[in-house]
Design a protein around this motif. Structure first.
Motif, PDB file in Angstrom:
ATOM      1  N   UNK A  19       0.810  -1.218   0.000  1.00  0.00           N
ATOM      2  CA  UNK A  19       0.000   0.000   0.000  1.00  0.00           C
ATOM      3  C   UNK A  19       0.839   1.262   0.000  1.00  0.00           C
ATOM      4  N   UNK A  20       1.775   1.401   0.946  1.00  0.00           N
ATOM      5  CA  UNK A  20       2.631   2.590   0.942  1.00  0.00           C
ATOM      6  C   UNK A  20       3.492   2.713  -0.313  1.00  0.00           C
ATOM      7  N   UNK A  21       3.936   1.587  -0.872  1.00  0.00           N
ATOM      8  CA  UNK A  21       4.741   1.652  -2.096  1.00  0.00           C
ATOM      9  C   UNK A  21       3.910   2.140  -3.279  1.00  0.00           C
ATOM     10  N   UNK A  22       2.658   1.692  -3.351  1.00  0.00           N
ATOM     11  CA  UNK A  22       1.768   2.160  -4.423  1.00  0.00           C
ATOM     12  C   UNK A  22       1.474   3.642  -4.265  1.00  0.00           C
ATOM     13  N   UNK A  23       1.274   4.092  -3.033  1.00  0.00           N
ATOM     14  CA  UNK A  23       1.022   5.509  -2.786  1.00  0.00           C
ATOM     15  C   UNK A  23       2.230   6.357  -3.171  1.00  0.00           C
ATOM     16  N   UNK A  24       3.400   5.854  -2.869  1.00  0.00           N
ATOM     17  CA  UNK A  24       4.629   6.583  -3.221  1.00  0.00           C
ATOM     18  C   UNK A  24       4.799   6.664  -4.737  1.00  0.00           C
ATOM     19  N   UNK A  25       4.503   5.570  -5.435  1.00  0.00           N
ATOM     20  CA  UNK A  25       4.589   5.568  -6.892  1.00  0.00           C
ATOM     21  C   UNK A  25       3.590   6.552  -7.493  1.00  0.00           C
ATOM     22  N   UNK A  26       2.383   6.582  -6.963  1.00  0.00           N
ATOM     23  CA  UNK A  26       1.367   7.516  -7.462  1.00  0.00           C
ATOM     24  C   UNK A  26       1.786   8.956  -7.219  1.00  0.00           C
ATOM     25  N   UNK A  27       2.344   9.216  -6.046  1.00  0.00           N
ATOM     26  CA  UNK A  27       2.799  10.574  -5.729  1.00  0.00           C
ATOM     27  C   UNK A  27       3.909  11.008  -6.679  1.00  0.00           C
ATOM     28  N   UNK A  28       4.866  10.139  -6.928  1.00  0.00           N
ATOM     29  CA  UNK A  28       5.943  10.468  -7.865  1.00  0.00           C
ATOM     30  C   UNK A  28       5.417  10.646  -9.282  1.00  0.00           C
ATOM     31  N   UNK A  29       4.435   9.842  -9.642  1.00  0.00           N
ATOM     32  CA  UNK A  29       3.812   9.963 -10.963  1.00  0.00           C
ATOM     33  C   UNK A  29       3.193  11.350 -11.126  1.00  0.00           C
ATOM     34  N   UNK A  30       2.489  11.813 -10.112  1.00  0.00           N
ATOM     35  CA  UNK A  30       1.826  13.114 -10.189  1.00  0.00           C
ATOM     36  C   UNK A  30       2.809  14.283 -10.118  1.00  0.00           C
ATOM     37  N   UNK A  31       3.904  14.115  -9.417  1.00  0.00           N
ATOM     38  CA  UNK A  31       4.862  15.194  -9.228  1.00  0.00           C
ATOM     39  C   UNK A  31       5.855  15.340 -10.374  1.00  0.00           C
ATOM     40  N   UNK A  32       6.183  14.257 -11.056  1.00  0.00           N
ATOM     41  CA  UNK A  32       7.218  14.286 -12.080  1.00  0.00           C
ATOM     42  C   UNK A  32       6.597  14.073 -13.461  1.00  0.00           C
ATOM     43  N   UNK A  33       6.179  15.146 -14.073  1.00  0.00           N
ATOM     44  CA  UNK A  33       5.503  15.063 -15.367  1.00  0.00           C
ATOM     45  C   UNK A  33       6.485  14.884 -16.529  1.00  0.00           C
ATOM     46  N   UNK A  34       7.779  14.932 -16.246  1.00  0.00           N
ATOM     47  CA  UNK A  34       8.791  14.699 -17.276  1.00  0.00           C
ATOM     48  C   UNK A  34       9.234  13.240 -17.340  1.00  0.00           C
ATOM     49  N   UNK A  35       8.724  12.407 -16.454  1.00  0.00           N
ATOM     50  CA  UNK A  35       9.164  11.012 -16.420  1.00  0.00           C
ATOM     51  C   UNK A  35       8.588  10.227 -17.601  1.00  0.00           C
ATOM     52  N   UNK A  36       9.271   9.164 -17.939  1.00  0.00           N
ATOM     53  CA  UNK A  36       8.824   8.297 -19.022  1.00  0.00           C
ATOM     54  C   UNK A  36       7.484   7.650 -18.682  1.00  0.00           C
ATOM     55  N   UNK A  37       7.315   7.252 -17.429  1.00  0.00           N
ATOM     56  CA  UNK A  37       6.055   6.648 -17.004  1.00  0.00           C
ATOM     57  C   UNK A  37       4.890   7.599 -17.217  1.00  0.00           C
ATOM     58  N   UNK A  38       5.054   8.851 -16.829  1.00  0.00           N
ATOM     59  CA  UNK A  38       3.983   9.834 -17.006  1.00  0.00           C
ATOM     60  C   UNK A  38       3.670  10.043 -18.488  1.00  0.00           C
ATOM     61  N   UNK A  39       4.682  10.125 -19.299  1.00  0.00           N
ATOM     62  CA  UNK A  39       4.478  10.359 -20.727  1.00  0.00           C
ATOM     63  C   UNK A  39       3.754   9.186 -21.384  1.00  0.00           C
ATOM     64  N   UNK A  40       4.124   7.966 -21.022  1.00  0.00           N
ATOM     65  CA  UNK A  40       3.490   6.787 -21.622  1.00  0.00           C
ATOM     66  C   UNK A  40       2.040   6.651 -21.160  1.00  0.00           C
ATOM     67  N   UNK A  41       1.811   6.800 -19.861  1.00  0.00           N
ATOM     68  CA  UNK A  41       0.447   6.656 -19.331  1.00  0.00           C
ATOM     69  C   UNK A  41      -0.451   7.779 -19.825  1.00  0.00           C
ATOM     70  N   UNK A  42       0.054   9.002 -19.876  1.00  0.00           N
ATOM     71  CA  UNK A  42      -0.785  10.111 -20.353  1.00  0.00           C
ATOM     72  C   UNK A  42      -1.037   9.993 -21.856  1.00  0.00           C
ATOM     73  N   UNK A  43      -0.114   9.390 -22.601  1.00  0.00           N
ATOM     74  CA  UNK A  43      -0.362   9.179 -24.031  1.00  0.00           C
ATOM     75  C   UNK A  43      -1.446   8.125 -24.237  1.00  0.00           C
ATOM     76  N   UNK A  44      -1.500   7.133 -23.364  1.00  0.00           N
ATOM     77  CA  UNK A  44      -2.498   6.079 -23.504  1.00  0.00           C
ATOM     78  C   UNK A  44      -3.865   6.513 -22.996  1.00  0.00           C
TER      79      UNK A  44
END
Length: 85
Positions: A34-59
């Motif tokens: 649970x805490x690891x998923x929350x941390x991943x979500x927080x990083x996803x929302x904070x770092x819009x330059x990451x590859x993960x954000x770009x791929x998920x937002x493109x999909x």
């Protein structure tokens, strides 16, 4: 054999006990997911330059948070949604 060699099976609950209680003080990954998923979500929302954000937002575009009702949504989107909750 004299009983000193070989593999000895021990339950995971026993291994997760403290050393004083007869375990090896391992930490269960299930209890920390649970805490690891929350941390991943927080990083996803904070770092819009990451590859993960770009791929998920493109999909999913801006509809990532509505992906729970979609068929075929990726496991990453499910993890991000669980972490955001």
């Amino acid at each position: 054999m004299n009983g000193k060699r070989g593999m000895h099976y021990v339950g995971w609950k026993t291994l997760c006990k403290t050393k004083a209680s007869g375990g090896l003080n391992f930490h269960s990954a299930v209890s920390r997911s649970g805490p690891l998923k929350a941390r991943l979500s927080w990083r996803f929302l904070q770092n819009k330059d990451s590859l993960l954000y770009q791929v998920i937002s493109a999909k999913y575009g801006n509809n990532l948070w509505d992906a729970t009702n979609r068929r075929g949504s990726s496991i990453v989107s499910k993890i991000l949604l669980e972490g955001a909750q």
